[in-house]
Design a protein around this motif. Structure first.
Motif, PDB file in Angstrom:
ATOM      1  N   GLU A   1      -7.169  -6.885   7.398  1.00 35.24           N
ATOM      2  CA  GLU A   1      -6.956  -6.552   8.897  1.00 35.24           C
ATOM      3  C   GLU A   1      -5.936  -5.482   9.350  1.00 35.24           C
ATOM      4  N   SER A   2      -4.594  -6.176   8.273  1.00 33.24           N
ATOM      5  CA  SER A   2      -3.484  -4.377   8.475  1.00 33.24           C
ATOM      6  C   SER A   2      -3.522  -3.705   7.522  1.00 33.24           C
ATOM      7  N   ALA A   3      -4.047  -4.075   5.973  1.00 38.19           N
ATOM      8  CA  ALA A   3      -4.313  -2.846   6.243  1.00 38.19           C
ATOM      9  C   ALA A   3      -5.102  -1.893   5.740  1.00 38.19           C
ATOM     10  N   ARG A   4      -5.794  -2.174   6.355  1.00 39.45           N
ATOM     11  CA  ARG A   4      -7.312  -0.968   7.086  1.00 39.45           C
ATOM     12  C   ARG A   4      -6.619  -0.456   8.269  1.00 39.45           C
ATOM     13  N   GLY A   5      -5.907  -1.204   9.178  1.00 42.51           N
ATOM     14  CA  GLY A   5      -4.782  -0.135  10.357  1.00 42.51           C
ATOM     15  C   GLY A   5      -3.837   1.319   9.966  1.00 42.51           C
ATOM     16  N   ARG A   6      -2.985  -0.006   8.384  1.00 42.22           N
ATOM     17  CA  ARG A   6      -2.238   1.478   7.534  1.00 42.22           C
ATOM     18  C   ARG A   6      -2.965   1.953   7.621  1.00 42.22           C
TER      19      ARG A   6
ATOM     20  N   TYR B   1      -4.970   8.178   7.013  1.00 44.92           N
ATOM     21  CA  TYR B   1      -5.705   8.954   7.146  1.00 44.92           C
ATOM     22  C   TYR B   1      -5.925   9.609   8.320  1.00 44.92           C
ATOM     23  N   ASP B   2      -5.921   9.460   8.994  1.00 40.01           N
ATOM     24  CA  ASP B   2      -5.565   9.648  10.478  1.00 40.01           C
ATOM     25  C   ASP B   2      -5.003  10.920  11.039  1.00 40.01           C
ATOM     26  N   ASP B   3      -3.708  10.137  10.225  1.00 34.23           N
ATOM     27  CA  ASP B   3      -2.253  11.521  10.468  1.00 34.23           C
ATOM     28  C   ASP B   3      -2.290  12.672   9.588  1.00 34.23           C
ATOM     29  N   CYS B   4      -2.835  12.131   8.344  1.00 28.08           N
ATOM     30  CA  CYS B   4      -2.797  13.379   6.910  1.00 28.08           C
ATOM     31  C   CYS B   4      -3.741  14.391   7.550  1.00 28.08           C
ATOM     32  N   ARG B   5      -5.170  14.166   8.199  1.00 29.41           N
ATOM     33  CA  ARG B   5      -6.021  14.946   8.197  1.00 29.41           C
ATOM     34  C   ARG B   5      -6.598  14.841   6.672  1.00 29.41           C
ATOM     35  N   ALA B   6      -6.624  14.195   6.364  1.00 31.04           N
ATOM     36  CA  ALA B   6      -7.672  14.138   4.902  1.00 31.04           C
ATOM     37  C   ALA B   6      -9.065  14.239   4.791  1.00 31.04           C
ATOM     38  N   LEU B   7     -10.170  14.382   3.947  1.00 32.10           N
ATOM     39  CA  LEU B   7     -11.551  14.166   3.823  1.00 32.10           C
ATOM     40  C   LEU B   7     -12.092  13.291   3.649  1.00 32.10           C
ATOM     41  N   HIS B   8     -11.399  13.107   1.788  1.00 30.34           N
ATOM     42  CA  HIS B   8     -11.941  11.895   0.816  1.00 30.34           C
ATOM     43  C   HIS B   8     -10.742  10.631   0.933  1.00 30.34           C
ATOM     44  N   MET B   9     -10.610   9.520   0.575  1.00 31.13           N
ATOM     45  CA  MET B   9     -10.461   8.939   0.078  1.00 31.13           C
ATOM     46  C   MET B   9     -10.161   8.273  -1.320  1.00 31.13           C
ATOM     47  N   ILE B  10      -8.668   8.572  -1.723  1.00 31.53           N
ATOM     48  CA  ILE B  10      -9.313   7.345  -2.901  1.00 31.53           C
ATOM     49  C   ILE B  10      -8.561   6.291  -3.067  1.00 31.53           C
ATOM     50  N   PHE B  11      -8.456   5.214  -3.712  1.00 36.31           N
ATOM     51  CA  PHE B  11      -8.104   4.011  -3.853  1.00 36.31           C
ATOM     52  C   PHE B  11      -8.207   3.962  -5.323  1.00 36.31           C
TER      53      PHE B  11
ATOM     54  N   LYS C   1     -16.272   5.438   7.926  1.00 38.31           N
ATOM     55  CA  LYS C   1     -15.338   6.134   8.579  1.00 38.31           C
ATOM     56  C   LYS C   1     -14.810   7.621   7.797  1.00 38.31           C
ATOM     57  N   ALA C   2     -15.184   8.208   6.662  1.00 35.50           N
ATOM     58  CA  ALA C   2     -14.522   9.077   5.900  1.00 35.50           C
ATOM     59  C   ALA C   2     -16.171   9.892   5.948  1.00 35.50           C
ATOM     60  N   ALA C   3     -17.239   9.306   5.641  1.00 37.97           N
ATOM     61  CA  ALA C   3     -18.373  10.016   5.654  1.00 37.97           C
ATOM     62  C   ALA C   3     -18.937  10.763   7.388  1.00 37.97           C
ATOM     63  N   LEU C   4     -17.608  10.241   7.657  1.00 34.66           N
ATOM     64  CA  LEU C   4     -18.049  10.696   9.873  1.00 34.66           C
ATOM     65  C   LEU C   4     -17.961  11.979   9.468  1.00 34.66           C
ATOM     66  N   LEU C   5     -16.652  12.069   8.700  1.00 36.41           N
ATOM     67  CA  LEU C   5     -16.453  13.944   8.647  1.00 36.41           C
ATOM     68  C   LEU C   5     -16.624  14.467   7.559  1.00 36.41           C
ATOM     69  N   GLY C   6     -17.674  14.083   7.203  1.00 38.10           N
ATOM     70  CA  GLY C   6     -17.932  14.324   5.249  1.00 38.10           C
ATOM     71  C   GLY C   6     -17.835  14.363   4.002  1.00 38.10           C
TER      72      GLY C   6
ATOM     73  N   LEU D   1       0.663  -1.440  -0.050  1.00 38.29           N
ATOM     74  CA  LEU D   1       0.363  -0.240  -0.505  1.00 38.29           C
ATOM     75  C   LEU D   1       0.725   0.934  -0.343  1.00 38.29           C
ATOM     76  N   ARG D   2       0.885   1.623  -0.968  1.00 35.66           N
ATOM     77  CA  ARG D   2       1.792   3.417  -1.066  1.00 35.66           C
ATOM     78  C   ARG D   2       0.621   4.149  -0.880  1.00 35.66           C
ATOM     79  N   MET D   3       0.943   5.780   0.043  1.00 37.19           N
ATOM     80  CA  MET D   3      -0.050   6.193   0.387  1.00 37.19           C
ATOM     81  C   MET D   3       0.404   7.676   0.749  1.00 37.19           C
ATOM     82  N   GLU D   4      -0.081   8.824  -0.538  1.00 36.68           N
ATOM     83  CA  GLU D   4       0.541   9.942  -0.489  1.00 36.68           C
ATOM     84  C   GLU D   4      -1.197  11.185   0.449  1.00 36.68           C
ATOM     85  N   SER D   5      -1.057  11.680   0.584  1.00 38.47           N
ATOM     86  CA  SER D   5      -1.563  12.916   0.998  1.00 38.47           C
ATOM     87  C   SER D   5      -1.902  13.709   0.064  1.00 38.47           C
ATOM     88  N   ARG D   6      -2.757  14.681  -0.907  1.00 41.62           N
ATOM     89  CA  ARG D   6      -3.206  15.521  -1.671  1.00 41.62           C
ATOM     90  C   ARG D   6      -3.970  16.137  -1.945  1.00 41.62           C
ATOM     91  N   ASP D   7      -4.279  17.240  -2.058  1.00 44.30           N
ATOM     92  CA  ASP D   7      -5.608  17.670  -2.183  1.00 44.30           C
ATOM     93  C   ASP D   7      -6.808  17.422  -1.508  1.00 44.30           C
TER      94      ASP D   7
END
Length: 120
Positions: A32-37, A42-52, A74-79, A9-15
């Protein structure tokens, strides 16, 4: 020690989005490990949306649908929302039959997904 088929899983925060590149196989052993990562990033970068991004996905089982649904809640809880990109025709059929597209959206690529998150 990671399994040779463990998804990368390569993740980056932008936009205001967490972009999640899924590479390899995503089955019940690794969800399970992917879910945690993903949740931690998501929590660390404080993004609003997720794009897979599924352009590097080799295999996925039904547990991955649960992974996506949970991240959508999880994302819906934050709008926010979840958008799927680079979905193969086979995956598209599975996601359609599962009803996943009633909850998340699909876009062909990152720029189109970004427009969806901005309501354009």
């Amino acid at each position: 020690m990671s399994h040779p088929n463990d998804p990368s899983l390569r993740m980056e925060s932008r936009d205001n989005c967490l972009l999640i590149h899924v590479l390899g196989e995503l089955d019940h052993h690794y969800c399970e490990s992917a879910r945690g990562r993903i949740d931690d990033s998501y929590d660390d970068c404080r993004a609003l949306h997720m794009i897979f991004d599924f352009s590097g996905l080799d295999f996925m089982d039904s547990s991955a649908i649960g992974l996506i649904l949970g991240r959508s809640k999880k994302a819906a809880l934050l709008g926010g929302q979840v958008v799927l990109i680079h979905v193969s025709p086979r995956l598209h059929k599975i996601f359609t039959m599962s009803g996943l597209y009633r909850i998340v959206q699909e876009a062909p690529d990152y720029p189109a997904a970004l427009r969806l998150t901005k309501g354009v």
